[in-house]
Design an enzyme around this catalytic site. Structure first.
Site, PDB file in Angstrom:
ATOM      1  N   GLU A  41     -10.748   4.115   3.906  1.00  0.00           N
ATOM      2  CA  GLU A  41      -9.554   4.949   2.984  1.00  0.00           C
ATOM      3  C   GLU A  41      -9.838   4.588   1.108  1.00  0.00           C
ATOM      4  O   GLU A  41      -9.775   3.773   0.796  1.00  0.00           O
ATOM      5  CB  GLU A  41      -8.317   4.532   3.469  1.00  0.00           C
ATOM      6  CG  GLU A  41      -7.294   4.991   4.346  1.00  0.00           C
ATOM      7  CD  GLU A  41      -6.159   5.138   4.217  1.00  0.00           C
ATOM      8  OE1 GLU A  41      -5.427   5.728   5.368  1.00  0.00           O
ATOM      9  OE2 GLU A  41      -5.071   4.034   4.013  1.00  0.00           O
ATOM     10  N   ASP A  81      -8.924   0.417   2.352  1.00  0.00           N
ATOM     11  CA  ASP A  81      -8.584  -0.291   3.383  1.00  0.00           C
ATOM     12  C   ASP A  81      -8.687   0.209   4.725  1.00  0.00           C
ATOM     13  O   ASP A  81      -8.069   1.071   4.800  1.00  0.00           O
ATOM     14  CB  ASP A  81      -6.678   0.330   2.332  1.00  0.00           C
ATOM     15  CG  ASP A  81      -5.831  -0.501   3.922  1.00  0.00           C
ATOM     16  OD1 ASP A  81      -6.080  -1.313   4.069  1.00  0.00           O
ATOM     17  OD2 ASP A  81      -4.247   0.756   3.971  1.00  0.00           O
ATOM     18  N   GLU A  94      -9.500   4.165  -2.187  1.00  0.00           N
ATOM     19  CA  GLU A  94      -7.973   3.920  -2.975  1.00  0.00           C
ATOM     20  C   GLU A  94      -8.265   2.900  -4.172  1.00  0.00           C
ATOM     21  O   GLU A  94      -9.689   2.477  -4.910  1.00  0.00           O
ATOM     22  CB  GLU A  94      -6.975   2.950  -2.120  1.00  0.00           C
ATOM     23  CG  GLU A  94      -6.758   3.565  -1.027  1.00  0.00           C
ATOM     24  CD  GLU A  94      -5.600   2.707  -0.143  1.00  0.00           C
ATOM     25  OE1 GLU A  94      -4.901   2.362  -1.114  1.00  0.00           O
ATOM     26  OE2 GLU A  94      -5.553   3.033   1.063  1.00  0.00           O
ATOM     27  N   THR A 115      -4.569   6.449  -0.058  1.00  0.00           N
ATOM     28  CA  THR A 115      -6.211   7.178   0.423  1.00  0.00           C
ATOM     29  C   THR A 115      -5.750   8.458  -1.187  1.00  0.00           C
ATOM     30  O   THR A 115      -5.008   8.963  -1.100  1.00  0.00           O
ATOM     31  CB  THR A 115      -6.128   8.016   1.517  1.00  0.00           C
ATOM     32  OG1 THR A 115      -6.642   7.164   2.329  1.00  0.00           O
ATOM     33  CG2 THR A 115      -7.455   8.819   1.550  1.00  0.00           C
ATOM     34  N   ARG A 147       1.720  16.979  12.959  1.00  0.00           N
ATOM     35  CA  ARG A 147       2.443  17.849  12.839  1.00  0.00           C
ATOM     36  C   ARG A 147       2.082  19.061  12.646  1.00  0.00           C
ATOM     37  O   ARG A 147       3.066  19.872  11.900  1.00  0.00           O
ATOM     38  CB  ARG A 147       4.113  17.222  11.938  1.00  0.00           C
ATOM     39  CG  ARG A 147       4.095  15.627  12.245  1.00  0.00           C
ATOM     40  CD  ARG A 147       5.460  15.780  11.568  1.00  0.00           C
ATOM     41  NE  ARG A 147       4.582  15.382   9.936  1.00  0.00           N
ATOM     42  CZ  ARG A 147       4.720  14.457   8.969  1.00  0.00           C
ATOM     43  NH1 ARG A 147       3.682  13.609   9.796  1.00  0.00           N
ATOM     44  NH2 ARG A 147       4.081  15.101   8.246  1.00  0.00           N
ATOM     45  N   GLN A 162      -3.408   2.310  14.555  1.00  0.00           N
ATOM     46  CA  GLN A 162      -2.004   2.729  13.873  1.00  0.00           C
ATOM     47  C   GLN A 162      -1.533   3.749  14.467  1.00  0.00           C
ATOM     48  O   GLN A 162      -0.512   4.327  14.830  1.00  0.00           O
ATOM     49  CB  GLN A 162      -3.093   3.090  13.152  1.00  0.00           C
ATOM     50  CG  GLN A 162      -1.639   3.671  11.921  1.00  0.00           C
ATOM     51  CD  GLN A 162      -2.304   4.304  10.507  1.00  0.00           C
ATOM     52  OE1 GLN A 162      -3.863   4.329  10.428  1.00  0.00           O
ATOM     53  NE2 GLN A 162      -1.974   4.933  10.021  1.00  0.00           N
ATOM     54  N   THR A 202      -9.349  -5.947   4.031  1.00  0.00           N
ATOM     55  CA  THR A 202      -8.775  -4.901   3.429  1.00  0.00           C
ATOM     56  C   THR A 202      -9.332  -5.300   2.135  1.00  0.00           C
ATOM     57  O   THR A 202      -9.702  -6.389   1.397  1.00  0.00           O
ATOM     58  CB  THR A 202      -7.264  -4.381   2.713  1.00  0.00           C
ATOM     59  OG1 THR A 202      -6.451  -3.953   3.577  1.00  0.00           O
ATOM     60  CG2 THR A 202      -7.310  -3.748   1.606  1.00  0.00           C
ATOM     61  N   GLU A 226      -9.961  12.809   7.179  1.00  0.00           N
ATOM     62  CA  GLU A 226      -9.953  13.963   6.547  1.00  0.00           C
ATOM     63  C   GLU A 226     -10.899  14.297   7.085  1.00  0.00           C
ATOM     64  O   GLU A 226     -11.319  16.211   7.080  1.00  0.00           O
ATOM     65  CB  GLU A 226      -9.523  13.953   4.914  1.00  0.00           C
ATOM     66  CG  GLU A 226      -7.874  13.519   5.442  1.00  0.00           C
ATOM     67  CD  GLU A 226      -7.242  13.118   3.310  1.00  0.00           C
ATOM     68  OE1 GLU A 226      -7.055  13.857   3.094  1.00  0.00           O
ATOM     69  OE2 GLU A 226      -7.890  11.880   3.130  1.00  0.00           O
ATOM     70  N   ARG A 238      -7.558   3.881  13.102  1.00  0.00           N
ATOM     71  CA  ARG A 238      -6.785   5.354  13.279  1.00  0.00           C
ATOM     72  C   ARG A 238      -5.563   5.057  14.774  1.00  0.00           C
ATOM     73  O   ARG A 238      -5.124   5.700  15.186  1.00  0.00           O
ATOM     74  CB  ARG A 238      -7.543   6.585  13.227  1.00  0.00           C
ATOM     75  CG  ARG A 238      -8.095   6.167  11.877  1.00  0.00           C
ATOM     76  CD  ARG A 238      -7.177   6.158  10.553  1.00  0.00           C
ATOM     77  NE  ARG A 238      -7.311   6.933   9.668  1.00  0.00           N
ATOM     78  CZ  ARG A 238      -6.891   6.495   8.297  1.00  0.00           C
ATOM     79  NH1 ARG A 238      -5.200   6.169   8.433  1.00  0.00           N
ATOM     80  NH2 ARG A 238      -7.410   6.930   7.172  1.00  0.00           N
ATOM     81  N   ASP A 248       0.721  -1.093  -0.046  1.00  0.00           N
ATOM     82  CA  ASP A 248      -0.013  -0.187  -0.090  1.00  0.00           C
ATOM     83  C   ASP A 248       0.689   1.238   0.112  1.00  0.00           C
ATOM     84  O   ASP A 248       1.786   1.172   0.288  1.00  0.00           O
ATOM     85  CB  ASP A 248      -0.950   0.029   1.617  1.00  0.00           C
ATOM     86  CG  ASP A 248      -2.237   1.344   1.608  1.00  0.00           C
ATOM     87  OD1 ASP A 248      -2.421   1.571   0.217  1.00  0.00           O
ATOM     88  OD2 ASP A 248      -2.692   1.056   2.315  1.00  0.00           O
ATOM     89  N   HIS A 270      -4.066  13.915   0.700  1.00  0.00           N
ATOM     90  CA  HIS A 270      -3.899  13.328   1.624  1.00  0.00           C
ATOM     91  C   HIS A 270      -2.479  13.619   2.846  1.00  0.00           C
ATOM     92  O   HIS A 270      -2.968  13.459   4.081  1.00  0.00           O
ATOM     93  CB  HIS A 270      -4.011  12.250   1.370  1.00  0.00           C
ATOM     94  CG  HIS A 270      -4.065  10.561   2.800  1.00  0.00           C
ATOM     95  ND1 HIS A 270      -5.185  10.881   3.518  1.00  0.00           N
ATOM     96  CD2 HIS A 270      -3.760   9.859   2.527  1.00  0.00           C
ATOM     97  CE1 HIS A 270      -5.563   9.394   4.324  1.00  0.00           C
ATOM     98  NE2 HIS A 270      -4.485   9.571   3.775  1.00  0.00           N
ATOM     99  N   LYS A 322      -4.139  -1.288  10.399  1.00  0.00           N
ATOM    100  CA  LYS A 322      -4.232  -1.571   8.149  1.00  0.00           C
ATOM    101  C   LYS A 322      -4.679  -3.448   8.757  1.00  0.00           C
ATOM    102  O   LYS A 322      -5.530  -3.485   7.289  1.00  0.00           O
ATOM    103  CB  LYS A 322      -2.616  -1.255   8.078  1.00  0.00           C
ATOM    104  CG  LYS A 322      -2.971  -0.462   8.584  1.00  0.00           C
ATOM    105  CD  LYS A 322      -3.523   1.309   7.424  1.00  0.00           C
ATOM    106  CE  LYS A 322      -3.101   2.109   6.820  1.00  0.00           C
ATOM    107  NZ  LYS A 322      -4.230   2.846   6.317  1.00  0.00           N
TER     108      LYS A 322
END
Length: 405
Positions: free
Chosen positions: A185, A219, A187, A331, A128, A226, A243, A345, A223, A112, A119, A239
Site C-alpha cells: 500500500e 503498509d 501511503e 493507499t 461488493r 485480511q 509497515t 487494484e 489480503r 492508518d 482506492h 496488516k
C-alpha cells in the site's frame, strides 16, 4: 531561499528548500540525527554542539515543538549559506552513500487511515459488486484503524511473508499458512512532534503545531488473511506484520508551496470539526517501482481527506497524541489505472495480472520481489522537494507453518 556554498545537484530533491531530518550512523560511529543537503548529510550534534542530536532518534527534537523546529531550521540554513562557516561545517558533513540510515523516530502509536476515494471505491467495487462502492459513513469521516507501532520498520528492512488463517470463497474451512496474496500500500505518513492533552481534541487549524513532518509509508498487507479476519473488528494480522517508512522526514516548513485544496467536500459537507480555513492537502507525486520497473504513479493531491482532517478526527473523542505518533493516509490511488497504489487494484483482485516489461506477470508479491516507493513535491521557485525512498524485499515465510502451509 539563500544560496548555499555547498554544491547541490538540482535533481537531488534535497536542496535548501527541503532540509529533511533523519537518523544516520557514519562508518564506525554511533547513530545520530542529521539533515540531508544535496548528496551529503550534516551531523547536527557535531555542527551545533547539541547533545540532543547525538541520540539515535528524532524524538527529543520533535518534542521541542514548533518554535524549536523553526529555530534549528534557521540555524542550519545560516550555516549552509554563510561562506565564513564553510570550513567548520564541512568537517561535519558525510557523503550519503557512506552512511547507514535508521528508523528516524521511535514510533509511539500508529494509526492508518483510508482517505483515498478512488482506492475505497475500487475495493468496494471488487468486494461488493452488488452494493454501493462506498459505505455510508465514508464521506462523513476519515475511516481508520489502530495499527501496531512495534512493527514499523526502517526502509531496507526485509519483509518476511506472514503466516495466518486464510479462507478462499470456494473453501469450506480455513487453513493456516503463508499469505498467498501479499500486497503493498503506497501511503504518506505524518509524524507527530508536539503531543496533545488527553480529553482535548486538536482542531484542524492546529495541525502544524503538532505535526512535524511527512515521510513515505508502505503498509504491507496480506489480503487473504485480511479478508478472512477483518469482520467484525477490522484489520489485524493481515496488516500488523510490517509497515516500512522512509529514512527522511520532510518538515512541514518545506511543504508550504505544495499545499492545495482538497477535492470538493460539499455533498455531504463535513461536520464543523472537520472543516479547514485553508486545506493541508498536499501535491505529492508518488511512484511505485516493482523489481526495478515503475508500475504506477499515484497522485496524493487526489486524496479526499487531508491530514489535518485525519488528526482532528483521530482526537475528536479526546484521544491524545504523543511525540513519535505516526498516522498514515491509507493507499494513495488516482482515477487512472496507472495511478493505483496497490497490487490488488493494479491486478483487479488478481483477475487482470500485471505484465512487466520482461514478460513476467504479477497479481500479488512473490518471494524475492523488491518494492520501492519514491515521491517529490513542488517547492519555492520551481524547486523539487524530495522524500527519498522507502524500499523492502519479500523474504519467504518462516517456521514449520511455512513449510506445511
Amino acid at each position: 531561499m539563500s544560496e548555499t556554498w555547498l554544491p547541490v545537484p538540482r535533481e537531488s530533491g534535497f536542496g535548501m528548500e527541503n532540509l529533511p531530518y533523519g537518523v544516520f550512523s557514519p562508518e564506525g560511529g554511533d547513530a545520530r540525527v542529521g539533515v540531508a543537503v544535496g548528496e551529503q548529510v550534516l551531523d547536527l550534534a557535531a555542527v551545533l554542539g547539541d547533545a540532543e542530536f547525538a541520540r539515535p532518534s528524532l524524538n527529543a527534537f520533535l518534542a521541542g515543538g514548533r518554535l524549536r523546529w523553526d529555530a534549528v531550521r534557521t540555524s542550519v540554513t545560516g550555516l549552509l549559506t554563510d561562506p565564513g562557516r564553510r570550513d567548520a561545517v564541512e568537517r561535519c558533513l558525510h557523503p550519503l552513500g557512506a552512511v547507514t540510515m535508521h528508523l528516524p523516530f521511535e514510533v509511539a502509536d500508529y494509526v492508518d487511515f483510508y482517505a483515498s476515494e478512488q482506492h475505497a471505491t475500487n475495493l468496494g467495487r471488487m468486494f461488493r459488486p452488488d452494493s454501493a462502492a462506498l459505505l455510508p459513513n465514508w464521506k462523513h469521516l476519515p475511516v481508520g484503524y489502530h495499527g501496531r507501532a512495534g512493527t514499523v520498520v526502517a526502509s531496507g528492512t526485509p519483509v518476511v511473508r506472514p503466516c495466518g488463517q486464510r479462507k478462499a470463497p470456494a473453501e469450506q474451512v480455513p487453513t493456516f499458512g503463508p499469505s498467498r496474496r501479499l500486497d503493498i500500500e503506497c501511503e504518506v505518513g505524518f509524524v507527530v512532534g508536539s503531543g496533545s492533552t488527553l480529553g482535548e481534541p486538536v482542531p484542524t487549524g492546529d495541525f502544524a503545531e503538532h505535526v512535524f513532518g511527512v515521510c513515505l509509508v508502505n503498509d504491507w498487507s496480506a489480503r487473504d488473511i485480511q479478508a478472512w479476519e477483518y469482520v467484525p473488528l477490522g484489520p489485524f494480522l493481515g496488516k500488523s506484520f510490517a509497515t516500512s517508512v522512509s529514512p527522511w522526514v520532510v518538515p512541514l516548513a518545506a511543504l508550504e508551496h505544495a499545499r492545495v485544496p482538497t477535492p470538493a467536500q460539499e455533498d455531504p459537507r463535513p461536520l464543523p470539526y472537520l472543516r479547514e480555513d485553508r486545506s493541508w492537502a498536499l501535491d505529492l507525486r508518488l511512484e511505485i517501482e516493482l523489481n526495478g520497473e515503475i508500475v504506477s504513479r499515484p497522485p496524493y493531491a487526489a486524496m479526499y481527506w487531508s491530514p489535518a482532517q485525519m488528526l482532528a478526527h483521530l482526537t475528536a473523542n479526546g484521544a491524545s497524541v504523543r511525540t513519535g505518533d505516526l498516522f498514515a493516509s491509507g493507499t494513495v490511488s488516482g482515477d487512472e489505472p496507472g495511478q493505483r497504489g496497490s497490487l490488488i487494484e493494479m491486478s483487479w483482485g488478481g483477475a487482470e495480472p500485471l505484465t512487466m516489461a520482461n514478460g513476467v506477470t504479477r497479481t500479488f508479491l512473490e518471494d524475492g520481489d523488491t518494492v520501492t516507493i519514491r515521491a517529490w513535491a513542488p517547492g519555492a521557485g520551481g524547486a523539487r522537494i524530495g522524500f527519498g525512498e522507502v524500499t523492502g524485499t519479500v523474504e519467504p515465510a518462516r517456521g514449520a507453518s511455512a513449510e506445511h502451509g
